[in-house]
Write a protein that holds these residues in place. Structure first.
Motif, PDB file in Angstrom:
ATOM      1  N   HIS A 169       0.764  -1.258  -0.065  1.00  0.00           N
ATOM      2  CA  HIS A 169      -0.087  -0.159  -0.050  1.00  0.00           C
ATOM      3  C   HIS A 169       0.770   1.241  -0.039  1.00  0.00           C
ATOM      4  O   HIS A 169       1.886   1.213   0.566  1.00  0.00           O
ATOM      5  CB  HIS A 169      -0.752  -0.039   1.139  1.00  0.00           C
ATOM      6  N   VAL A 171       0.990   5.450   1.080  1.00  0.00           N
ATOM      7  CA  VAL A 171       0.593   6.500   1.582  1.00  0.00           C
ATOM      8  C   VAL A 171       1.054   7.776   0.947  1.00  0.00           C
ATOM      9  O   VAL A 171       2.259   7.811   0.991  1.00  0.00           O
ATOM     10  CB  VAL A 171       0.778   6.531   3.147  1.00  0.00           C
ATOM     11  N   LEU A 270      -2.712  -2.944   4.610  1.00  0.00           N
ATOM     12  CA  LEU A 270      -3.552  -1.790   5.128  1.00  0.00           C
ATOM     13  C   LEU A 270      -3.590  -1.070   6.624  1.00  0.00           C
ATOM     14  O   LEU A 270      -3.626   0.113   6.917  1.00  0.00           O
ATOM     15  CB  LEU A 270      -5.183  -1.962   4.598  1.00  0.00           C
ATOM     16  N   SER A 271      -3.490  -1.882   7.645  1.00  0.00           N
ATOM     17  CA  SER A 271      -3.592  -1.430   8.884  1.00  0.00           C
ATOM     18  C   SER A 271      -2.352  -0.664   9.139  1.00  0.00           C
ATOM     19  O   SER A 271      -2.330   0.436   9.817  1.00  0.00           O
ATOM     20  CB  SER A 271      -3.656  -2.733   9.751  1.00  0.00           C
ATOM     21  N   LYS A 274      -2.733   2.601   7.373  1.00  0.00           N
ATOM     22  CA  LYS A 274      -3.684   3.635   8.118  1.00  0.00           C
ATOM     23  C   LYS A 274      -2.811   4.213   9.261  1.00  0.00           C
ATOM     24  O   LYS A 274      -3.105   5.354   9.547  1.00  0.00           O
ATOM     25  CB  LYS A 274      -4.863   2.993   8.802  1.00  0.00           C
ATOM     26  N   ALA A 277      -0.397   7.056   7.979  1.00  0.00           N
ATOM     27  CA  ALA A 277      -1.300   7.816   7.664  1.00  0.00           C
ATOM     28  C   ALA A 277      -1.744   8.971   8.782  1.00  0.00           C
ATOM     29  O   ALA A 277      -1.447  10.383   8.747  1.00  0.00           O
ATOM     30  CB  ALA A 277      -2.494   7.962   6.810  1.00  0.00           C
ATOM     31  N   SER A 278      -2.199   8.382   9.852  1.00  0.00           N
ATOM     32  CA  SER A 278      -2.631   8.794  11.042  1.00  0.00           C
ATOM     33  C   SER A 278      -1.339   9.469  11.580  1.00  0.00           C
ATOM     34  O   SER A 278      -1.105  10.919  12.237  1.00  0.00           O
ATOM     35  CB  SER A 278      -3.274   8.209  11.926  1.00  0.00           C
ATOM     36  N   ILE A 295      -4.594   7.108   0.949  1.00  0.00           N
ATOM     37  CA  ILE A 295      -3.983   5.736   1.043  1.00  0.00           C
ATOM     38  C   ILE A 295      -4.684   5.007  -0.087  1.00  0.00           C
ATOM     39  O   ILE A 295      -5.715   5.009  -0.323  1.00  0.00           O
ATOM     40  CB  ILE A 295      -4.614   5.140   2.322  1.00  0.00           C
TER      41      ILE A 295
END
Length: 309
Positions: A169, A171, A270-271, A274, A277-278, A295
């Motif tokens: 993934h 970001v 994905l986790s 995330k 990104a946070s 994302i």
């Protein structure tokens, strides 16, 4: 077919070690474009929403790319192009490439595909030349072909498409400042010391190997730039802190997306994406800088047809 509506994806170029030769295609952010056949020969930009760009086709990257294609495949009819920009100019995620690639893809479809996708890259590069003064393919190639792409050479043009590992993934965080490619290129050094060049070659080879073998640890070790990042990072607010936070949150690696100011991170799963990104969002929240985050999985197809009639 008389008209086509397409999604023109954003892209991440360079990927740290692959200056001007590596790129990947994003799946969750991009422009839209509608192209109509017209009885009047030539190319017209009839509508632009989302950006203040010239409608003169010779001054617009989509128009220049389209004209390059029609110079080689002449017709007695023409094309009207509508552009709906979602990728901000100067963002570092291939705004000009999306327009240039979308124009040649859509026209090629309306012409019943006289050119293969990889043949369209050379036409789209004409738009990139207008945008930055350099006819590079590291954004337009993944936009057209999907996945990762490696530009092995430019004379002649030789582009290799590489599948993405399943769990990869991306970001992207885009600080809301504009950094023009020409300005970002201006800070680069004209020569590279041999020691740094050797390190860069090793990272490019290792990254390609990591993609083919889905070796996420190897991918992460190779996301290192000796050539551009040391000079460009000063142009991007809080770059080092963003990069460090991304790595602390589990990113495989992080660097400048294209010529900036966007910063990318590649992640397994994905986790993790995330969490990255946070975490990086907190940095710009703290300093009060407006930004966007994205994302995305790696888009395997490139430009997508949304509707045609």
């Amino acid at each position: 077919m008389k008209s086509i509506r397409i999604f023109c994806p954003a892209t991440i170029a360079n990927l740290s070690c692959g200056f001007d030769v590596l790129g990947l295609c994003l799946d969750t952010v991009g422009d839209e474009m509608i192209i109509h056949k017209s009885a009047e020969p030539g190319v017209r930009i009839t509508k632009i929403e989302g950006a203040n760009l010239p409608t003169n086709p010779e001054a617009n990257v989509a128009g220049v790319a389209a004209l390059a294609l029609l110079h080689e495949w002449q017709t007695d009819f023409g094309f009207d192009i509508e552009i709906y920009k979602r990728i901000k100019a100067g963002s570092g995620i291939g705004s000009s490439a999306a327009s240039a690639a979308g124009a040649v893809f859509g026209i090629n479809e309306l012409l019943a595909r006289p050119f293969e996708k990889n043949e369209l890259v050379k036409f789209a590069m004409k738009g990139e030349q207008l945008a930055s003064g350099n006819a590079h393919a590291d954004n337009v190639a993944p936009a057209l072909l999907g996945g990762f792409t490696l530009v092995r050479g430019y004379n002649p043009l030789d582009v290799i498409r590489i599948e993405s590992p399943d769990e990869l993934h991306a970001v992207v965080i885009h600080p809301q400042i504009e950094l023009k490619t020409a300005d970002s290129r201006a800070v680069l050094q004209p020569t590279v010391p041999l020691k740094k060049a050797i390190a860069q070659w090793g990272n490019v080879g290792g990254l390609v190997a990591g993609l083919y073998t889905s070796d996420y640890d190897l991918i992460g070790r190779c996301l290192h730039d000796e050539v551009a990042e040391p000079y460009r990072k000063a142009l991007i607010p809080a770059f080092e802190e963003i990069k460090n936070v991304a790595l602390q949150q589990g990113a495989l690696g992080s660097g400048i997306s294209g010529s900036g100011p966007s910063i990318f991170a590649l992640c397994k799963g994905l986790s993790t994406a995330k969490a990255v990104a946070s975490g990086i969002s907190v940095v710009y929240d703290r300093i009060g800088l407006t930004y966007e985050t994205h994302i995305s999985t790696v888009n395997p197809n490139g430009i997508k047809i949304l509707n045609q009639d």
